[in-house]
Structures are given as C-alpha cells and as structure tokens.
Design a protein around this motif. Structure first.
Motif, short mmCIF file in Angstrom:
data_model
loop_
_atom_site.label_atom_id
_atom_site.label_comp_id
_atom_site.label_asym_id
_atom_site.label_seq_id
_atom_site.Cartn_x
_atom_site.Cartn_y
_atom_site.Cartn_z
N ASN A 1 2.25 3.69 -16.04
CA ASN A 1 1.08 3.38 -15.20
C ASN A 1 0.50 2.02 -15.47
N SER B 1 2.44 6.68 -0.55
CA SER B 1 1.25 5.70 -0.75
C SER B 1 1.73 5.42 -2.10
N TYR B 2 0.97 3.92 -2.31
CA TYR B 2 1.11 3.37 -3.67
C TYR B 2 0.42 4.46 -4.75
N VAL B 3 -0.74 5.02 -4.33
CA VAL B 3 -1.28 5.90 -5.45
C VAL B 3 -0.50 7.14 -5.66
N ALA B 4 -0.06 7.85 -4.32
CA ALA B 4 0.72 9.06 -4.88
C ALA B 4 1.98 8.69 -5.44
N SER C 1 0.84 -1.03 -0.07
CA SER C 1 0.04 -0.07 -0.07
C SER C 1 0.63 1.12 0.04
N GLU C 2 2.16 1.05 0.16
CA GLU C 2 3.00 2.29 0.17
C GLU C 2 4.46 1.83 0.09
N ILE D 1 0.35 -0.94 -12.70
CA ILE D 1 -1.24 -1.59 -12.66
C ILE D 1 -1.41 -2.95 -12.74
N LEU E 1 2.38 6.29 -7.69
CA LEU E 1 2.16 6.22 -9.15
C LEU E 1 1.61 7.46 -9.93
N THR E 2 1.14 8.59 -9.00
CA THR E 2 0.71 9.78 -9.50
C THR E 2 2.03 10.45 -9.83
#
Length: 318
Positions: free
Chosen positions: A169, A102-105, A19-20, A173, A107-108
């Motif tokens: 990305n 974080s994982y999302v941050a 998750s991070e 993913i 990748l962003t």
C-alpha cells in the motif's frame, strides 16, 4: 487530473492520476459468463463451508484442542478470508457486467489479499515447526508448545502479514501515477498493480526482492529444514509401525504445503515465461481460488482425527 512523464527506462507517455481501475476478468465472451458465475459461486460456497466445518469440528471436540489443530483452525479462517477477498467481487462483476473498481477499493482488496496470503504462508511455517517439535522432541512437546507460545506465534504471523500488506500500500500511495488503468487479472493482484506504477524500476525490484525473500524464500527454507529434521528423526525409529504413525501426522500438512507453494510457483513461472494473459489467469485461479477450497478436503480425507471429529459432530447434530 494531473499528467506526469515516466521516469527513466520507461518510454515517455502521459499518465493519469486515476480514480478507478478496469479489471480485465477471465473472459471477454458473454456466453461464458453464466457458466463462470455458477462455477465460482459453487467453488466459493464449498470453500467457505468446508473451512467452517473444520473450525466447528475442532472447536467442539476436546480431543482436538491441541496446538496442531489450533493452527489448523486459524489456517481455515485465513483461507475463508483469502478466497472472500477476490471471488465475491468477481461474481458481482460477472452478474452486473461491470469490471471497474475504485482506486480505494482496489488498494483495499490488494492489501487484504496480501494479508491473508501472507498469513497462510506464515502459518504453514508455524505448523511445520509444530510437527518438528512433536516428532523430534516428543517428551518436551507439552513444555515447548504452550498455549501462550501458540497464541504468540499466530499473533506474530498476523503482524508480519499486516506489515507486508501495508508495504504494498505504501509503495502505491507514494507513487499514484500509473502507466495504464487495465489490470490483467480478475482482482487487484499486488504484483500486477505494482507493475502499473510509473516509477524507477530500482524501487520496484527492491520491493519484489524484499517481499520475495521475507515471505517466500525464508518460509520455504524454514519448512524444508523442519522436514529435514523430521525425516532424520523418523529414519532413526526402529519400528516400521512407529515410523508410519509419525509420518502420518505430517501428511496433511505436507500436502497443503505442496499445493500452496506448487501453485504459487506456477503463478510465478507462468507470468515469467508465458506471454498469454489467459494462461496466467488459469494459474492465478488455481492459486487464489482452488487452493483454499481443497485445503479442508486434504485435512479431512487424510487425517484420522478430523474424520473422527466430523463423525462425532454428525452424531451430535442428529
């Protein structure tokens, strides 16, 4: 939490769907962190301010409302986005003594960094084409470099850059299992993140070779061809004064090209030849932080039109 085994060619080990991530940063020495905080904050402010001044000077001077300086404004905007993707997060991490992201941050950050880096790359090619038309076909320049074409070239650069960022990305993913959570950098570097994915190396090679060809080899080839034609045209000019005037319009762009691709090559060679994590980071800092800061200085110090625009802007504000 799910555990999977690595594909072939990778030593079997348990992998975690995370998750991070953990950014290793520039140093493990707490005493150096205040120095790094002040240094990178200063560099960031200088880079943003310098590029904003270039944009303001060009926008407020009718003499600079030409394709060359329109592309320069877009390049300055891209440089602001490029350095803003990495340095503010690093400054916050130093101040808060946290290195997790974080994982999302992550990748962003990776996709935005890839986007602006590719925009820089594409714009340098577009600017080389602009100089090629101006010097090799001066009589047709107003006809060829229309405002519509300039906007189309910029939008095309944005589109290609967006596709590049989304390619990275998509690969991550589709393969959300990683060998490690530590990223050997101060930001989510696309190449470092791709190397952490546990999947067939054949796919990794395809992605690296494809992006390297489309966003590295072909742009360099285009720039080299443009300057080959430019130099050939300049050599055919009989007057030495005219030769100098023609070449002087290319000096700033050529300097930025050498800086951008020189530091990029340094990052590639450093990661390929050096086993030292700290040496890799120094070349990364040059490529991602120093280059966007130096670009406005190169154009303002080596360009007579920009100097004049800055003087007129200064007089107008006073």
């Amino acid at each position: 939490v799910s555990y999977k085994m690595c594909p072939r060619n990778i030593e079997p080990q348990n992998l975690t769907f995370i998750s991070e991530f953990y950014l290793m940063g520039l140093t493990d020495n707490p005493e150096l962190e205040p120095v790094l905080f002040g240094l990178f904050l200063s560099v960031y402010l200088v880079a943003v301010l310098g590029n904003l001044i270039i944009i303001l000077a060009v926008s407020n001077d009718p003499h600079l409302h030409t394709p060359m300086y329109f592309f320069l404004c877009i390049l300055s905007l891209a440089d602001i986005g490029y350095i803003s993707t990495t340095v503010p997060k690093m400054i916050v991490n130093i101040q808060t003594h946290r290195r997790s992201i974080s994982y999302v941050a992550c990748l962003t950050q990776m996709s935005v960094f890839a986007f602006f880096g590719c925009v820089d790359d594409m714009l340098l090619v577009v600017m080389a084409y602009d100089r090629f038309v101006a010097i090799c076909h001066p009589l047709h320049y107003p006809i060829l470099m229309t405002p519509q074409l300039c906007v189309l070239l910029v939008l095309s650069s944005f589109l290609v850059s967006f596709l590049d960022s989304q390619l990275h990305n998509l690969v991550i993913i589709q393969n959300p299992n990683f060998k490690d959570v530590e990223i050997a950098n101060f930001f989510c570097d696309p190449s470092k993140l791709l190397n952490l994915i546990c999947y067939d190396y054949f796919i990794n090679d395809i992605v690296e070779y494809f992006t390297g060809a489309v966003f590295g080899f072909f742009p360099i080839l285009g720039i080299l061809y443009s300057y080959y034609k430019i130099v050939s045209s300049i050599l055919r000019i009989s007057s030495s004064g005219a030769k100098f005037k023609a070449f002087s319009t290319c000096v700033s762009h050529l300097s930025v090209v050498c800086l951008f691709y020189g530091t990029g090559l340094g990052v590639y060679l450093s990661s390929a030849l050096s086993s030292s994590h700290r040496k890799d980071l120094m070349t990364e800092v040059m490529y991602t932080v120093v280059t966007p800061m130096l670009n406005p200085f190169i154009y303002s110090l080596r360009n007579r039109d920009i100097k004049g625009a800055l003087r007129r802007l200064h007089l107008r504000t006073n």
